[in-house]
Design an enzyme around this catalytic site. Structure first.
Site, PDB file in Angstrom:
ATOM      1  N   SER A   1      43.008  39.341 -47.776  1.00 25.04           N
ATOM      2  CA  SER A   1      44.494  40.111 -47.657  1.00 25.04           C
ATOM      3  C   SER A   1      44.478  41.566 -47.810  1.00 25.04           C
ATOM      4  CB  SER A   1      45.373  39.191 -48.571  1.00 25.04           C
ATOM      5  OG  SER A   1      46.667  39.487 -48.070  1.00 25.04           O
TER       6      SER A   1
ATOM      7  N   ASP B   1      48.559  33.435 -39.053  1.00 24.90           N
ATOM      8  CA  ASP B   1      48.454  34.519 -39.900  1.00 24.90           C
ATOM      9  C   ASP B   1      49.288  35.869 -39.324  1.00 24.90           C
ATOM     10  OD1 ASP B   1      47.806  36.552 -41.654  1.00 24.90           O
ATOM     11  OD2 ASP B   1      46.239  35.119 -42.321  1.00 24.90           O
TER      12      ASP B   1
ATOM     13  N   HIS C   1      48.150  32.343 -43.488  1.00 25.85           N
ATOM     14  CA  HIS C   1      47.610  33.311 -44.332  1.00 25.85           C
ATOM     15  C   HIS C   1      47.446  32.599 -45.799  1.00 25.85           C
ATOM     16  CE1 HIS C   1      46.843  37.458 -45.480  1.00 25.85           C
ATOM     17  NE2 HIS C   1      47.548  37.190 -46.658  1.00 25.85           N
TER      18      HIS C   1
END
Length: 324
Positions: free
Chosen positions: A156, A253, A283
């Site tokens: 991330s 995502d 995600h």
């Protein structure tokens, strides 16, 4: 891109909250992350913290070191950068992940407790990561680390910092990581300006949260025509000369499009990049539901890529993955 959830994730995804992070919620989220229990690290991995020299004029940087108890020396190492949208998180959130990966690979992992925005916007978080990387190279002999087998990686926002760190290390020419592990990285502030994104299947990180994260990190509204070098990794035009990469992201995502675009630009610039697209994954799916078969397969994929990069003498030839 978006589509129906992966069968391994569909039922559980219905119960995940769609939290739209706001500046007002930030302190609450930080508190909850501090007090939330996290899976314990395996007992056969020694975990300890070290304070290392920070950037010039800045405080020291805490790093958390994970070393298998029976590790041979010198061993490869991975500098790990935790996620959290540039505004949340600490190394402790990844204790189980880092310790398990260190044990399974037979490597040292050093996780960086970088400063967080908005209190510390760019370049502070990136410079903290660079300081930790320089320290890892400088102290390699003392740490029992092979300096020619040091990789960098993150998930991330940690993946976004990893990509920017690879660029910064390339430009400063002081240290040279051999590989970059990019797990659904947060790379491009311009995604916040898109109006064509269908967020129905986004989980854990939404467009609203993305605006807060990028605004906090950049110190101004994201999406401007120009941002400082290394502030948003996807903005760099010339990606040649960067370390080989592994890129993994799901089709549900928010970062799917920016990640695939970056992976393909790396390849076009001559940087080997293995690309893994997980249909129907959102995600953070692999951390939220780590026992799901699709999550285990995802981790196995990047563990294999790290093994090839850090143990080239015993690795089989790398392959480019198609969508799964």
């Amino acid at each position: 891109m978006s589509q129906a959830f992966h069968p391994d994730l569909a039922r559980a995804a219905r119960f995940l909250p769609r939290v739209n992070l706001s500046p007002r919620l930030l302190s609450v989220m930080r508190f909850l992350m501090r007090v939330a229990p996290s899976p314990r690290a395996p007992r056969d991995v020694v975990v300890h913290d070290v304070q290392v020299p920070g950037p010039a004029g800045a405080p020291q940087v805490r790093v958390r070191i994970y070393r298998p108890a029976t590790l041979a020396r010198p061993a490869p190492a991975l500098l790990w950068i935790h996620g959290g949208g540039y505004i949340l998180g600490a190394p402790e959130q990844d204790d189980h992940l880092c310790a398990s990966n260190a044990r399974d690979l037979g490597i040292v992992i050093v996780s960086v407790d970088y400063r967080l925005a908005p209190e510390h916007p760019f370049p502070a978080p990136l410079e903290d990561c660079y300081a930790a990387l320089r320290w890892l190279f400088a102290e390699a002999a003392e740490l029992g680390v092979a300096p020619d087998r040091i990789a960098i990686g993150g998930a991330s926002a940690g993946g976004g910092l990893t990509a920017a760190l690879a660029q910064l290390a390339h430009d400063r020419k002081e240290v040279k990581p051999v590989f970059q592990l990019l797990i659904y990285p947060m790379l491009d502030d311009r995604t916040t300006t898109r109006t064509d994104i269908d967020g129905e299947h986004h989980r854990l990180w939404t467009q609203e949260s993305n605006v807060v994260g990028w605004t906090s990190y950049l110190g101004h509204a994201p999406g401007r025509p120009v941002v400082p070098a290394h502030a948003a990794a996807a903005r760099r035009e010339d990606l040649s000369g960067l370390p080989p990469a592994w890129m993994g992201v799901g089709t549900c995502d928010l970062f799917h499009d920016e990640d695939i675009a970056y992976a393909r630009r790396l390849s076009a610039c001559g940087v080997p990049c293995e690309e893994v697209i997980v249909p129907g994954a959102f995600h953070g799916f692999d951390l939220t539901f780590r026992d799901a078969p699709v999550s285990r397969d995802f981790r196995a994929g990047y563990i294999a890529a790290l093994r090839r990069a850090l143990f080239p003498e015993s690795a089989s030839p790398a392959r480019t993955s198609a969508a799964r």
